[in-house]
Design an enzyme around this catalytic site. Sequence first.
Site, short mmCIF file in Angstrom:
data_model
loop_
_atom_site.label_atom_id
_atom_site.label_comp_id
_atom_site.label_asym_id
_atom_site.label_seq_id
_atom_site.Cartn_x
_atom_site.Cartn_y
_atom_site.Cartn_z
N SER A 78 79.61 44.79 22.22
CA SER A 78 80.60 43.99 21.49
C SER A 78 81.20 44.75 20.31
CB SER A 78 79.96 42.69 21.00
OG SER A 78 78.96 42.95 20.03
N CYS A 197 82.41 37.68 10.45
CA CYS A 197 83.24 38.14 11.57
C CYS A 197 82.59 37.81 12.90
CB CYS A 197 83.49 39.64 11.46
SG CYS A 197 84.57 40.09 10.09
N CYS A 351 73.97 26.66 17.59
CA CYS A 351 75.18 27.44 17.32
C CYS A 351 74.99 28.81 17.96
CB CYS A 351 75.44 27.54 15.82
SG CYS A 351 74.10 28.33 14.89
#
Length: 393
Positions: A78, A197, A351
Amino acid sequence: MSLPPLVEPAAELTVDEIRRYSRHLIIPDVGVEGQKRLKNARVLCVGAGGLGSPALMYLAAAGVGTLGIIDFDTVDESNLQRQIIHGVSDVGRSKAESAAASIREINPLVNVEIHNTALDRENVREIFSGYDLIVDGTDNFATRYMVNDAAVLLGKPYVWGSIYRFDGQASVFWAEHGPCYRCLYPEPPPPGMVPSCAEGGVLGVLCASIGSIQVNEAIKLLTGIGEPLVGRLMVYDALEMSYRKIKVRKDPDCALCGENPTVTDLLEDYEDFCGAVSEEAQEAVVDSTITALELKEWQDAGKDIFLVDVREPAEYEIVRIPGSTLIPKGEILSGEALAKLPQDKQIVLHCKSGVRSAEALAALKAAGFSDAVHLQGGVLSWVKQIDPSLPAY
């Protein structure tokens, strides 16, 4: 305001260096003298991630003699969308080692010093003391405050940058000539108020925009040319393609660099100071936390639960735990979503990593949902322990 050069010039430039840096040498403001200063400079980049990638590459290309890299993380897939100093073959490799290899490929004349460790209270002074200038590429408030405090206490300037989605900021903090980071942000934001971010995303090319500004400021400081961003905050909006400057004045009441400082040493615990998770959330998760394995067992056993995903819609589209219902954290904290929650089922919140769900859990507990729980480690834990075929974003 213009400032004197940060470093003295090196004795000479070699023939190879003259060839390599010829485009610098013919700029009157830089010239041979400026390039010699760059050669003699020692710059530390804190982080080899989004901002550190372009910063390290351009510092190396510019001919900064010694580049230090401190990063304890490894390259993840990522990262590649924005951390351009790393490549596919570097996945799983130390970021510091990967960045060093790229720097040597860009400019073998640069000396690279690797600090493959986490920056903390115990080592920050020793590491910083070996460099003339710090370039801050960190992405969390705890490390930012520690970088600032160490730089002020050691009398060193540092170039700061920050990015989020389409927005970026940059400045130069040097208490000897202007404000420090605490003058701009005396206190960290409340826990959960500013998403990272990793939660909100960042446009990959924004890293290059802000990282380039950081290198530009570093070169100006090292060579003594131009007017550095001391006392000015540069704000960049990539969507509007606009730059604006905000004056930042030295705060006479600053706890660190003010007239009567109350912070005279590094804090014992910067994570605690920044409150990554609020006290209410810390209290709420006690005896109200389950693991991914427990959640899977509950689902397989047919337990009557209501699984709530408190992330944002864009995250929900990427990956979701089967059976979950999307209710963003903001709707829970505002009370807007309380009417949507069943009273006859046990509520399980999750989450991405467990931070936002802990905050949402505290709100539910306060609203009377006493048996609600949250998933430790969030989606990341579910992907790792239950279904590795799902993407870990």
